[in-house]
Design an enzyme around this catalytic site. Structure first.
Site, PDB file in Angstrom:
ATOM      1  N   CYS A  33       0.832  -1.212   0.000  1.00  0.00           N
ATOM      2  CA  CYS A  33       0.000   0.000   0.000  1.00  0.00           C
ATOM      3  C   CYS A  33       0.866   1.261   0.000  1.00  0.00           C
ATOM      4  O   CYS A  33       1.489   1.589   1.000  1.00  0.00           O
ATOM      5  CB  CYS A  33      -0.911  -0.050   1.222  1.00  0.00           C
ATOM      6  N   CYS A  36       0.073   3.986   2.544  1.00  0.00           N
ATOM      7  CA  CYS A  36       0.470   3.539   3.891  1.00  0.00           C
ATOM      8  C   CYS A  36       1.919   3.922   4.167  1.00  0.00           C
ATOM      9  O   CYS A  36       2.264   4.329   5.275  1.00  0.00           O
ATOM     10  CB  CYS A  36       0.326   2.022   4.040  1.00  0.00           C
TER      11      CYS A  36
END
Length: 108
Positions: A33, A36
């Site tokens: 991700c 993230c």
């Protein structure tokens, strides 16, 4: 250390029980991700700046599906702040540093 890695097995102790003492911010993330990876360091710096007033826990959603299911995590990064054993505040998606700062301040 600015953050601790939490698992399905340790979540109850490291987050729920700990949050009865001070707020615990949980960063739900995954290796793949991109957002993230942007949010992680911002959270770590902001929590470090509030030394000892709030704790940061990181949970890899791929490795720990039970906790992710329990809290209905559908998109990441997702951040939930726990106080007194339950969710006190939350946001989804990468946020600019100023937004992270005010999120943390709202817990203190």
């Amino acid at each position: 250390m600015n953050s601790m890695d939490v698992t399905d097995a340790t979540f109850q102790t490291a987050v729920i029980e700990r949050s009865r003492t001070l707020p615990v911010v949980v960063d739900f993330w995954a290796e793949w991700c991109g957002p993230c990876r942007q949010l992680g360091p911002v959270l770590e710096r902001s929590v470090a700046a509030r030394a000892g007033k709030v704790e940061l826990a990181k949970i890899d959603v791929d490795a720990n599906p039970a906790v992710s299911r329990t809290f209905g995590i559908q998109s990441i990064p997702a951040v939930k702040a726990f106080r007194d054993g339950s969710v006190a505040a939350e946001f989804v998606g990468a946020q600019p540093p100023a937004a992270v700062e005010s999120f943390l301040d709202s817990l203190l």
